[in-house]
Design a protein around this motif. Structure first.
Motif, PDB file in Angstrom:
ATOM      1  N   ARG A   1       0.840  -1.202   0.000  1.00  0.00           N
ATOM      2  CA  ARG A   1       0.000   0.000   0.000  1.00  0.00           C
ATOM      3  C   ARG A   1       0.875   1.252   0.000  1.00  0.00           C
ATOM      4  NH1 ARG A   1      -5.122   1.907   1.050  1.00  0.00           N
ATOM      5  NH2 ARG A   1      -5.260   3.773   2.350  1.00  0.00           N
ATOM      6  N   THR A   2       1.982   1.207   0.732  1.00  0.00           N
ATOM      7  CA  THR A   2       2.900   2.345   0.793  1.00  0.00           C
ATOM      8  C   THR A   2       3.512   2.632  -0.566  1.00  0.00           C
ATOM      9  OG1 THR A   2       3.380   1.891   3.117  1.00  0.00           O
ATOM     10  CG2 THR A   2       4.971   3.252   1.921  1.00  0.00           C
ATOM     11  N   ASP A   3       3.971   1.603  -1.260  1.00  0.00           N
ATOM     12  CA  ASP A   3       4.550   1.802  -2.596  1.00  0.00           C
ATOM     13  C   ASP A   3       3.499   2.327  -3.573  1.00  0.00           C
ATOM     14  OD1 ASP A   3       7.193   1.110  -2.056  1.00  0.00           O
ATOM     15  OD2 ASP A   3       6.855  -1.010  -2.481  1.00  0.00           O
ATOM     16  N   THR A   4       2.290   1.782  -3.503  1.00  0.00           N
ATOM     17  CA  THR A   4       1.227   2.245  -4.390  1.00  0.00           C
ATOM     18  C   THR A   4       0.907   3.706  -4.115  1.00  0.00           C
ATOM     19  OG1 THR A   4       0.292   0.024  -4.548  1.00  0.00           O
ATOM     20  CG2 THR A   4      -1.164   1.865  -5.124  1.00  0.00           C
ATOM     21  N   ALA A   5       0.761   4.066  -2.846  1.00  0.00           N
ATOM     22  CA  ALA A   5       0.461   5.453  -2.482  1.00  0.00           C
ATOM     23  C   ALA A   5       1.562   6.401  -2.939  1.00  0.00           C
ATOM     24  CB  ALA A   5       0.263   5.567  -0.972  1.00  0.00           C
ATOM     25  N   THR A   6       2.805   6.018  -2.728  1.00  0.00           N
ATOM     26  CA  THR A   6       3.929   6.864  -3.131  1.00  0.00           C
ATOM     27  C   THR A   6       3.972   7.025  -4.642  1.00  0.00           C
ATOM     28  OG1 THR A   6       5.191   6.227  -1.173  1.00  0.00           O
ATOM     29  CG2 THR A   6       6.439   7.146  -3.017  1.00  0.00           C
ATOM     30  N   ALA A   7       3.769   5.940  -5.371  1.00  0.00           N
ATOM     31  CA  ALA A   7       3.784   5.994  -6.832  1.00  0.00           C
ATOM     32  C   ALA A   7       2.655   6.886  -7.357  1.00  0.00           C
ATOM     33  CB  ALA A   7       3.668   4.587  -7.416  1.00  0.00           C
ATOM     34  N   VAL A   8       1.461   6.753  -6.804  1.00  0.00           N
ATOM     35  CA  VAL A   8       0.320   7.583  -7.219  1.00  0.00           C
ATOM     36  C   VAL A   8       0.624   9.051  -6.966  1.00  0.00           C
ATOM     37  CG1 VAL A   8      -2.057   8.212  -6.616  1.00  0.00           C
ATOM     38  CG2 VAL A   8      -1.463   5.816  -7.014  1.00  0.00           C
ATOM     39  N   ARG A   9       1.084   9.360  -5.769  1.00  0.00           N
ATOM     40  CA  ARG A   9       1.355  10.766  -5.420  1.00  0.00           C
ATOM     41  C   ARG A   9       2.489  11.347  -6.252  1.00  0.00           C
ATOM     42  NH1 ARG A   9       0.646   8.798   0.532  1.00  0.00           N
ATOM     43  NH2 ARG A   9      -1.597   9.079   0.731  1.00  0.00           N
ATOM     44  N   TYR A  10       3.501  10.545  -6.522  1.00  0.00           N
ATOM     45  CA  TYR A  10       4.628  10.993  -7.352  1.00  0.00           C
ATOM     46  C   TYR A  10       4.128  11.368  -8.754  1.00  0.00           C
ATOM     47  CZ  TYR A  10       8.905  10.606 -10.155  1.00  0.00           C
ATOM     48  OH  TYR A  10       9.936  10.840 -11.037  1.00  0.00           O
ATOM     49  N   LEU A  11       3.303  10.522  -9.340  1.00  0.00           N
ATOM     50  CA  LEU A  11       2.791  10.805 -10.675  1.00  0.00           C
ATOM     51  C   LEU A  11       1.827  11.987 -10.681  1.00  0.00           C
ATOM     52  CD1 LEU A  11       2.391   7.147 -11.943  1.00  0.00           C
ATOM     53  CD2 LEU A  11       4.066   8.843 -12.733  1.00  0.00           C
ATOM     54  N   LEU A  12       1.057  12.167  -9.617  1.00  0.00           N
ATOM     55  CA  LEU A  12       0.208  13.356  -9.510  1.00  0.00           C
ATOM     56  C   LEU A  12       1.061  14.620  -9.439  1.00  0.00           C
ATOM     57  CD1 LEU A  12      -2.585  12.109  -7.067  1.00  0.00           C
ATOM     58  CD2 LEU A  12      -2.869  12.693  -9.496  1.00  0.00           C
ATOM     59  N   GLU A  13       2.177  14.554  -8.718  1.00  0.00           N
ATOM     60  CA  GLU A  13       3.094  15.700  -8.655  1.00  0.00           C
ATOM     61  C   GLU A  13       3.657  16.016 -10.040  1.00  0.00           C
ATOM     62  OE1 GLU A  13       6.086  14.700  -5.758  1.00  0.00           O
ATOM     63  OE2 GLU A  13       4.717  15.025  -4.076  1.00  0.00           O
ATOM     64  N   LEU A  14       4.005  14.979 -10.795  1.00  0.00           N
ATOM     65  CA  LEU A  14       4.523  15.196 -12.153  1.00  0.00           C
ATOM     66  C   LEU A  14       3.451  15.825 -13.045  1.00  0.00           C
ATOM     67  CD1 LEU A  14       6.597  11.953 -12.879  1.00  0.00           C
ATOM     68  CD2 LEU A  14       7.423  14.188 -12.135  1.00  0.00           C
ATOM     69  N   LEU A  15       2.200  15.434 -12.862  1.00  0.00           N
ATOM     70  CA  LEU A  15       1.109  16.027 -13.633  1.00  0.00           C
ATOM     71  C   LEU A  15       0.996  17.522 -13.349  1.00  0.00           C
ATOM     72  CD1 LEU A  15      -1.362  15.825 -15.516  1.00  0.00           C
ATOM     73  CD2 LEU A  15      -2.715  15.226 -13.476  1.00  0.00           C
ATOM     74  N   VAL A  16       1.065  17.897 -12.088  1.00  0.00           N
ATOM     75  CA  VAL A  16       0.973  19.310 -11.713  1.00  0.00           C
ATOM     76  C   VAL A  16       2.153  20.099 -12.283  1.00  0.00           C
ATOM     77  CG1 VAL A  16       1.003  20.917  -9.764  1.00  0.00           C
ATOM     78  CG2 VAL A  16      -0.445  18.891  -9.684  1.00  0.00           C
ATOM     79  N   GLU A  17       3.331  19.490 -12.302  1.00  0.00           N
ATOM     80  CA  GLU A  17       4.492  20.164 -12.895  1.00  0.00           C
ATOM     81  C   GLU A  17       4.297  20.369 -14.393  1.00  0.00           C
ATOM     82  OE1 GLU A  17       8.046  17.958 -11.984  1.00  0.00           O
ATOM     83  OE2 GLU A  17       7.834  18.317  -9.839  1.00  0.00           O
ATOM     84  N   ARG A  18       3.720  19.385 -15.057  1.00  0.00           N
ATOM     85  CA  ARG A  18       3.504  19.466 -16.506  1.00  0.00           C
ATOM     86  C   ARG A  18       2.371  20.432 -16.855  1.00  0.00           C
ATOM     87  NH1 ARG A  18       3.347  14.295 -20.275  1.00  0.00           N
ATOM     88  NH2 ARG A  18       5.569  14.578 -19.962  1.00  0.00           N
ATOM     89  N   ALA A  19       1.334  20.464 -16.022  1.00  0.00           N
ATOM     90  CA  ALA A  19       0.153  21.274 -16.315  1.00  0.00           C
ATOM     91  C   ALA A  19      -0.310  22.029 -15.072  1.00  0.00           C
ATOM     92  CB  ALA A  19      -0.957  20.386 -16.849  1.00  0.00           C
TER      93      ALA A  19
END
Length: 121
Positions: A26-44
């Motif tokens: 669950r920790t890895d999944t949560a971290t991966a989701v949040r990391y990709l959401l952060e990348l989305l905000v950086e891109r857009a």
């Protein structure tokens, strides 16, 4: 106080675990989701569309009219496996929408051209 940004090393390691053949923690999944959401905000960057991946995270992104109260008019919501596949390039936006696992409402609720955030390996 804002949560510190997930480093690329930590985010990519969690993403590798989350997309691996073995079930991820669950920790890895949560971290991966949040990391990709952060990348989305950086891109857009922006506040027009809210992207939700419950229970792990939600962000506002994409330039345009700012939303401040109540339910946002432009919302995209999906589960973690769908977000991980979409953001990593394992599926495209059209396929994700057609599969019924992405719920998008509002005129600007579209991630075409913004995903994938990472090239599939």
């Amino acid at each position: 106080m804002a949560r510190p940004r997930i480093t690329d090393a930590v985010g990519r390691a969690a993403l590798e675990q989350a997309l691996g053949d073995e079930p991820a923690s669950r920790t890895d999944t949560a971290t991966a989701v949040r990391y990709l959401l952060e990348l989305l905000v950086e891109r857009a960057p922006g506040n027009t569309v809210e992207v939700r991946v419950p229970p792990f995270g939600a962000v506002q992104c994409i330039e345009g009219p700012r939303h401040t109260r109540g339910t946002p008019p432009n919302v995209i919501e999906m589960d973690a496996p769908t977000w991980l596949a979409l953001a990593s390039g394992r599926i495209d936006w059209t396929t994700a929408m057609a599969g019924g696992t992405v719920h998008a409402s509002g005129q600007r609720a579209d991630l075409t051209g913004l995903v994938p955030l990472l090239l599939p390996r």
